[in-house]
Design a protein around this motif. Structure first.
Motif, mmCIF file in Angstrom:
data_model
loop_
_atom_site.group_PDB
_atom_site.id
_atom_site.type_symbol
_atom_site.label_atom_id
_atom_site.label_comp_id
_atom_site.label_asym_id
_atom_site.label_seq_id
_atom_site.Cartn_x
_atom_site.Cartn_y
_atom_site.Cartn_z
ATOM 1 N N PRO A 168 2.723 -112.562 -92.753
ATOM 2 C CA PRO A 168 3.818 -113.232 -93.458
ATOM 3 C C PRO A 168 4.030 -112.708 -94.877
ATOM 4 O O PRO A 168 5.171 -112.611 -95.333
ATOM 5 N N LEU A 169 2.958 -112.361 -95.561
ATOM 6 C CA LEU A 169 3.097 -111.848 -96.924
ATOM 7 C C LEU A 169 3.749 -110.473 -96.928
ATOM 8 O O LEU A 169 4.605 -110.189 -97.772
ATOM 9 N N LEU A 170 3.361 -109.625 -96.002
ATOM 10 C CA LEU A 170 3.985 -108.306 -95.909
ATOM 11 C C LEU A 170 5.478 -108.446 -95.629
ATOM 12 O O LEU A 170 6.304 -107.745 -96.220
ATOM 13 N N GLY B 114 8.694 -107.347 -98.083
ATOM 14 C CA GLY B 114 9.464 -106.198 -97.621
ATOM 15 C C GLY B 114 8.603 -104.993 -97.331
ATOM 16 O O GLY B 114 9.074 -103.850 -97.393
ATOM 17 N N ALA B 115 7.330 -105.222 -96.996
ATOM 18 C CA ALA B 115 6.391 -104.128 -96.716
ATOM 19 C C ALA B 115 6.137 -104.049 -95.216
ATOM 20 O O ALA B 115 6.184 -105.059 -94.517
ATOM 21 N N THR C 17 3.892 -106.741 -104.610
ATOM 22 C CA THR C 17 4.652 -107.871 -104.102
ATOM 23 C C THR C 17 5.296 -108.577 -105.286
ATOM 24 O O THR C 17 5.437 -107.998 -106.354
ATOM 25 N N SER C 18 5.688 -109.816 -105.101
ATOM 26 C CA SER C 18 6.258 -110.597 -106.196
ATOM 27 C C SER C 18 5.661 -111.996 -106.155
ATOM 28 O O SER C 18 5.167 -112.450 -105.114
ATOM 29 N N LEU C 19 5.705 -112.683 -107.284
ATOM 30 C CA LEU C 19 5.239 -114.059 -107.317
ATOM 31 C C LEU C 19 6.017 -114.922 -106.326
ATOM 32 O O LEU C 19 5.461 -115.801 -105.675
ATOM 33 N N SER D 36 6.058 -118.396 -101.804
ATOM 34 C CA SER D 36 6.793 -118.901 -100.635
ATOM 35 C C SER D 36 5.896 -118.936 -99.407
ATOM 36 O O SER D 36 5.922 -119.903 -98.626
ATOM 37 N N VAL D 37 5.077 -117.895 -99.213
ATOM 38 C CA VAL D 37 4.163 -117.854 -98.068
ATOM 39 C C VAL D 37 3.113 -118.955 -98.186
ATOM 40 O O VAL D 37 2.817 -119.667 -97.213
#
Length: 501
Positions: free
Chosen positions: A66-68, A72-73, A120-122, A127-128
């Motif tokens: 989910p984090l990827l 957008g990775a 990534t971003s904060l 959100s995850v």
């Protein structure tokens, strides 16, 4: 009454909430801001780098995919062999070549999709974590500003205006200007700033006047990011800028021209903030029933991108210990190991930040130090040393054992049936991996506290068995013929309460 109230719904507070929710504890998160999103949390201003250690923590809780996706990775397949990192970062503005990282020096490294960092971003991280927290039954209340904290021997109460929020425990994850830290009376010691830094998203009349990347100058340093107009400036002014007000276009342009030595002209400032290299840490991470994690416990300059990773490490270390304490299954003194283990880690990161600032200064002494460091960092040993520190690979807690693996983050063992350590850690329990099967009788006495798995591994690195804490740290390791008594002693040390017996 909740088991735990967490103040602050940033990445650290939300990660801790997920850890406690995973253990079935009742958790309330209080957040001052009314909405979760802001330009400072999304790309590019909210861009952050997660270390390999932080990525592994997400992987071992089933949150990496989910984090990827949120970042957008692409997905990360498991490599056949330990792979070199894609990036080795920088030290004091000196970029490091990942090809110079000596993989043979990285302890007990096994193939994993989480052996490298992630940009990534904060916003993506939060959100995850928020979605997972809610699924685990965590309540998040926004627009609640804590104004008072009181505690006694059995409970702690956070107040927001006239509203009271009682809990058995309270954790401040409310940032560098922590209200909880102040209200609970924590001592906060450290060093004062040498610089004021600025981070801004601007429009430049002539972007070509500024060089790409880190550029040291006789007056400080400026940094141009990959995104057009994303700019950082370090002004060695002793931290005298009044940070109670946002930087104006005129002020930013004056500082940029002076530091860069160019006639750079700003035509627009969309967003701008300032920071310093003030480096401070609480003397203990716990006072009674109040604990601190993340920037509430320690602050330093953002140089090197260690702050978020340090805070996530706090949450990972604290979560299972606090959950066991609430449940009454924690061995005596388990919660005190949180401060004992994490305080030295925070100290090292603060010194790491101070060292970078010392080497980035515009004075002749700093330039001389930077020259020597640049030569050292160009070597294979120098690059590997920095990577070990910034990736989390060198993290080791002192658990009182001479065995090098104990206290380290566990290698990603995979059994011959394909089951990985990450699979086994997803529910937040401790794991006993018994590659030879000789510990079954002992382990079955504690099957309500740890997950016992027997069977050969694809690569056991020469060990007969390992005991892994819920945070992924090796609590005990045995040879080909593991000592049953030593194994049982380790299980009881970390997972068994005499009172519960």
């Amino acid at each position: 009454m909740h088991d735990v109230v967490i103040v602050g719904a940033g990445p650290v507070g939300l990660f801790l909430a997920c850890e406690l929710g995973l253990a079935g504890r009742s958790v309330l998160v209080l957040e001052r801001e009314t909405e979760p999103g802001s330009p400072w949390r999304s790309f590019p201003l909210g861009m952050r780098g997660l270390s390999a250690g932080s990525v592994e923590a997400f992987h071992r809780r089933g949150l990496l995919s989910p984090l990827l996706a949120a970042s957008g990775a692409p997905e990360r397949p498991v490599p056949d062999q330990p792979a070199p990192p894609r990036s080795a970062g920088h030290f004091a503005g000196t970029p490091l070549d990942p090809a110079d990282v000596d993989l043979a020096r990285l302890p007990h490294r096994l193939p994993s999709p989480a052996v490298d960092g992630l940009m990534t971003s904060l916003e993506a991280v939060e959100s995850v974590l928020a979605e997972r927290a809610v699924k685990l039954g965590v309540e998040i209340r926004r627009g609640v500003a804590v104004t008072d904290v009181t505690q006694d021997g059995s409970a702690v109460v956070a107040r927001a205006g006239e509203q009271e929020y009682p809990a058995k425990w309270l954790v401040g994850c409310d940032g560098g200007r922590s209200t909880v830290r102040r209200l609970a009376g924590f001592d906060f010691d450290g060093t004062e700033p040498r610089l004021t830094g600025y981070l801004a998203l601007v429009t430049l009349a002539d972007p070509g006047l500024l060089r790409p990347g880190f550029t040291p100058t006789p007056q400080g340093m400026y940094v141009t990011m990959s995104e057009p107009g994303h700019l950082g400036v370090l002004d060695f002014d002793g931290g005298t800028y009044d940070r109670t007000r946002p930087p104006t276009l005129e002020h930013l342009q004056s500082v940029l021209r002076r530091v860069s030595g160019t006639d750079a002209t700003l035509t627009e400032v969309q967003f701008a903030s300032s920071f310093t290299d003030r480096a401070k840490q609480v003397t203990t991470y716990r006072r009674g029933r109040v604990l601190l994690a993340g920037d509430a416990a320690h602050i330093h300059s953002p140089l090197g991108g260690q702050g978020l990773n340090l805070g996530l490490g706090d949450a990972l270390n604290l979560g299972w210990k606090l959950a066991a304490t609430v449940a009454g299954t924690a061995p005596a003194g388990l919660l005190d190991t949180y401060s004992a283990e994490r305080h030295p880690v925070g100290e090292r990161v603060l010194d790491w930040s101070r060292a970078q600032v010392a080497a980035m200064g515009p004075d002749p002494h700093a330039r001389a130090v930077k020259s020597v460091l640049t030569d050292l960092l160009a070597t294979r040993d120098g690059t590997t040393y920095v990577f070990e520190r910034t990736s989390g690979t060198s993290l080791r807690y002192d658990l009182g054992s001479e065995e090098p693996l104990i206290g380290h983050n566990a290698p990603e063992f995979v059994l011959t049936d394909g089951t990985s350590l990450a699979d086994l850690l997803q529910d937040g329990h401790g794991v006993a991996l018994d590659f030879g099967g000789g510990l079954r009788e002992v382990a079955q006495r504690y099957d309500d506290r740890i997950r016992y798995v027997a069977g050969p591994a694809r690569d056991d690195l020469g060990f007969g068995a390992v005991l892994v804490r819920p945070d992924g740290i090796v609590a005990w390791a045995g040879g080909r013929e593991p000592d049953r008594g030593a194994f049982e002693e380790a299980v009881r040390r970390w997972f068994f309460s005499v009172e519960a017996e």
